[in-house]
Design an enzyme around this catalytic site. Structure first.
Site, PDB file in Angstrom:
ATOM      1  N   ASN A   1       9.184   2.856  -2.442  1.00  0.00           N
ATOM      2  CA  ASN A   1       9.096   2.557  -3.900  1.00  0.00           C
ATOM      3  C   ASN A   1      10.081   3.236  -4.406  1.00  0.00           C
ATOM      4  OD1 ASN A   1       7.643   2.973  -6.931  1.00  0.00           O
ATOM      5  ND2 ASN A   1       5.717   2.845  -5.098  1.00  0.00           N
TER       6      ASN A   1
ATOM      7  N   GLU B   1      10.206   4.190  -7.568  1.00  0.00           N
ATOM      8  CA  GLU B   1       9.778   5.986  -8.605  1.00  0.00           C
ATOM      9  C   GLU B   1       8.685   6.971  -7.380  1.00  0.00           C
ATOM     10  OE1 GLU B   1       7.363   4.699 -11.311  1.00  0.00           O
ATOM     11  OE2 GLU B   1       9.094   3.269 -12.887  1.00  0.00           O
TER      12      GLU B   1
ATOM     13  N   HIS C   1      -7.139  -8.201  -1.358  1.00  0.00           N
ATOM     14  CA  HIS C   1      -7.228  -8.712  -2.268  1.00  0.00           C
ATOM     15  C   HIS C   1      -7.063 -10.488  -2.613  1.00  0.00           C
ATOM     16  CE1 HIS C   1      -6.050  -4.538  -4.011  1.00  0.00           C
ATOM     17  NE2 HIS C   1      -7.136  -4.235  -2.768  1.00  0.00           N
TER      18      HIS C   1
ATOM     19  N   GLN D   1      -1.824  -5.674  -0.406  1.00  0.00           N
ATOM     20  CA  GLN D   1      -2.616  -5.485  -1.678  1.00  0.00           C
ATOM     21  C   GLN D   1      -2.095  -6.669  -2.939  1.00  0.00           C
ATOM     22  OE1 GLN D   1      -3.455  -1.438  -3.242  1.00  0.00           O
ATOM     23  NE2 GLN D   1      -1.364  -1.607  -2.245  1.00  0.00           N
TER      24      GLN D   1
ATOM     25  N   GLY E   1       6.721  -0.075  -2.609  1.00  0.00           N
ATOM     26  CA  GLY E   1       5.860  -0.851  -3.553  1.00  0.00           C
ATOM     27  C   GLY E   1       4.821  -0.545  -3.995  1.00  0.00           C
TER      28      GLY E   1
ATOM     29  N   SER F   1       1.758   1.794  -6.176  1.00  0.00           N
ATOM     30  CA  SER F   1       1.578   3.101  -6.573  1.00  0.00           C
ATOM     31  C   SER F   1      -0.059   3.997  -5.821  1.00  0.00           C
ATOM     32  CB  SER F   1       1.124   3.082  -7.870  1.00  0.00           C
ATOM     33  OG  SER F   1      -0.455   2.103  -8.162  1.00  0.00           O
TER      34      SER F   1
HETATM   35  P1  NAD Z   1       1.084  -0.948  -8.971  1.00  0.00           P
HETATM   36  O1  NAD Z   1       1.171  -2.357 -10.185  1.00  0.00           O
HETATM   37  O2  NAD Z   1      -0.458  -0.115  -9.231  1.00  0.00           O
HETATM   38  O3  NAD Z   1       2.736  -0.033  -8.366  1.00  0.00           O
HETATM   39  C1  NAD Z   1       3.861  -0.541  -8.689  1.00  0.00           C
HETATM   40  C2  NAD Z   1       4.468   0.122  -7.770  1.00  0.00           C
HETATM   41  O4  NAD Z   1       5.640  -0.556  -7.479  1.00  0.00           O
HETATM   42  C3  NAD Z   1       4.548   1.332  -8.523  1.00  0.00           C
HETATM   43  O5  NAD Z   1       4.830   2.510  -7.710  1.00  0.00           O
HETATM   44  C4  NAD Z   1       6.225   0.898  -8.595  1.00  0.00           C
HETATM   45  O6  NAD Z   1       7.871   2.056  -8.471  1.00  0.00           O
HETATM   46  C5  NAD Z   1       6.595   0.086  -7.429  1.00  0.00           C
HETATM   47  N1  NAD Z   1       8.016  -0.727  -7.171  1.00  0.00           N
HETATM   48  C6  NAD Z   1       8.646  -1.468  -8.820  1.00  0.00           C
HETATM   49  N2  NAD Z   1       9.393  -2.282  -8.247  1.00  0.00           N
HETATM   50  C7  NAD Z   1       9.544  -1.764  -6.778  1.00  0.00           C
HETATM   51  C8  NAD Z   1      10.751  -2.867  -6.447  1.00  0.00           C
HETATM   52  N3  NAD Z   1      11.639  -3.211  -6.779  1.00  0.00           N
HETATM   53  N4  NAD Z   1      10.972  -1.858  -4.916  1.00  0.00           N
HETATM   54  C9  NAD Z   1      10.050  -1.223  -4.464  1.00  0.00           C
HETATM   55  N5  NAD Z   1       8.862  -0.802  -5.569  1.00  0.00           N
HETATM   56  C10 NAD Z   1       9.085  -0.432  -6.551  1.00  0.00           C
HETATM   57  O7  NAD Z   1       0.580  -1.973  -8.233  1.00  0.00           O
HETATM   58  P2  NAD Z   1      -0.266  -1.714  -6.737  1.00  0.00           P
HETATM   59  O8  NAD Z   1      -0.350  -0.665  -6.098  1.00  0.00           O
HETATM   60  O9  NAD Z   1      -0.408  -3.149  -5.637  1.00  0.00           O
HETATM   61  O10 NAD Z   1      -2.092  -1.748  -7.506  1.00  0.00           O
HETATM   62  C11 NAD Z   1      -2.413  -2.617  -8.075  1.00  0.00           C
HETATM   63  C12 NAD Z   1      -2.978  -3.623  -7.940  1.00  0.00           C
HETATM   64  O11 NAD Z   1      -2.854  -4.863  -8.917  1.00  0.00           O
HETATM   65  C13 NAD Z   1      -3.694  -4.098  -6.754  1.00  0.00           C
HETATM   66  O12 NAD Z   1      -5.243  -4.530  -6.069  1.00  0.00           O
HETATM   67  C14 NAD Z   1      -2.939  -5.756  -6.650  1.00  0.00           C
HETATM   68  O13 NAD Z   1      -3.366  -6.534  -6.037  1.00  0.00           O
HETATM   69  C15 NAD Z   1      -2.721  -6.192  -8.464  1.00  0.00           C
HETATM   70  N6  NAD Z   1      -1.477  -7.305  -8.730  1.00  0.00           N
HETATM   71  C16 NAD Z   1      -1.059  -7.522  -7.541  1.00  0.00           C
HETATM   72  C17 NAD Z   1       0.621  -8.237  -7.786  1.00  0.00           C
HETATM   73  C18 NAD Z   1       0.561  -9.650  -7.042  1.00  0.00           C
HETATM   74  O14 NAD Z   1       0.325 -10.030  -6.216  1.00  0.00           O
HETATM   75  N7  NAD Z   1       2.250  -9.742  -6.844  1.00  0.00           N
HETATM   76  C19 NAD Z   1       0.779  -8.373  -8.966  1.00  0.00           C
HETATM   77  C20 NAD Z   1       0.041  -7.518 -10.021  1.00  0.00           C
HETATM   78  C21 NAD Z   1      -1.149  -6.712  -9.898  1.00  0.00           C
END
Ligand code: NAD
Ligand code: ZN
Length: 243
Positions: free
Chosen positions: A213, A215, A119, A101, A187, A189
């Site tokens: 994850n 959490e 995405h 994602q 990683g 949610s």
């Molecule tokens: P989210 O932010 O909703 O969830 C992130 C999850 O990762 C949480 O459950 C958290 O507990 C977990 N997490 C945090 N640090 C971690 C680690 N070191 N190891 C393991 N788990 C860890 O993100 P999502 O579920 O990807 O969905 C939200 C949307 O955000 C997606 O559609 C995505 O496209 C977008 N997004 C992308 C990026 C990116 O490309 N890096 C960054 C921010 C948001």
């Protein structure tokens, strides 16, 4: 690290694996997850209020600048051991599909090959009128760059809230989930659909579910193996335990 021996044995003998990653896998590279994303100049905006067609229609420059900032950040970071472990896993499992994602392109940088970017990708833009996608554009001072073909405004080639996912990518992802023996949710949610339902597509066909994850999530109680901690630590440990 305490890893379930049953999972290690099962992983070693698996031939079909599907993985779904979310913002959490890039957290250890220094990129903020969605919930943490309100930083610096942008604290006053919720990502949900910037990542939509409505927001772009109302203030294209604001949305363009937010993505430009994110694009810059991504250019300055590197994949972490979690990304590299997944690239290595792909070399060991005959049929391996990585569904992400994330829009940061870090899986590709780490050497993963069979990637479905559900995405989109921050480094690509597309015309908001004719849809033509490109990785090259001319920045313009004070306004949003325009499409060289039709003059429409360029926008990031990512899926915004309220938009549907690219159909072919989603179909390929669902197929991989239906056919896999192990499904990893890493990683994420699990709140954003339809990516969240991929785990169920896998489980309904008998796959073992693994969650990695930091959490608990809504998926945690439903998986066969819930590994709580950082993906950049758990994934390399899992790899070296299995091979
Ligand atoms: P989210 O932010 O909703 O969830 C992130 C999850 O990762 C949480 O459950 C958290 O507990 C977990 N997490 C945090 N640090 C971690 C680690 N070191 N190891 C393991 N788990 C860890 O993100 P999502 O579920 O990807 O969905 C939200 C949307 O955000 C997606 O559609 C995505 O496209 C977008 N997004 C992308 C990026 C990116 O490309 N890096 C960054 C921010 C948001
Ligand atoms: Zn155009």
């Amino acid at each position: 690290m305490n890893l379930p021996p049953e999972l290690i044995v099962y992983l070693r003998s698996s031939t079909r694996v599907a993985v779904l990653t979310g913002a959490g896998i890039s957290q250890e590279s220094g990129l903020r997850t969605f919930r943490e994303a309100r930083d610096g100049l942008w604290t006053q905006y919720k990502p949900e209020d910037l990542a939509s067609r409505e927001a772009f229609a109302q203030n294209p420059k604001l949305v363009w600048d937010w993505y430009a900032m994110r694009r810059e950040k991504v250019r300055g970071v590197l994949p972490n051991p979690g990304h590299y472990a997944l690239a290595e896993l792909e070399r060991r499992i005959p049929t391996f599909t990585l569904i992400t994602q994330n829009v940061d392109g870090l899986h590709l940088k780490a050497g993963s090959a069979n990637i479905i970017e559900l995405h989109g990708n921050l480094q690509r833009v597309k015309c908001s009128e004719c849809g033509r996608a490109t990785v090259e554009w001319v920045e313009t001072e004070g306004s949003v760059p325009i499409c060289l073909v039709c003059g429409g405004l360029l926008r990031p080639d990512v899926v915004w809230f309220g938009e549907s996912l690219p159909r072919a990518a989603l179909e390929t992802a669902v197929l991989a989930c239906r056919e896999c023996e192990i499904f990893f949710s890493i990683g994420t949610s699990g709140l954003v659909q339809p990516a969240a339902s991929l785990a169920y597509a896998a489980r309904n066909r008998g796959a073992k579910l693994v969650e990695i994850n930091a959490e608990q999530t809504s998926l945690t109680e439903k998986v066969d193996f819930a590994l709580q901690g950082k993906s950049g630590e758990i994934l390399p440990a899992l790899l070296s335990a299995a091979w």
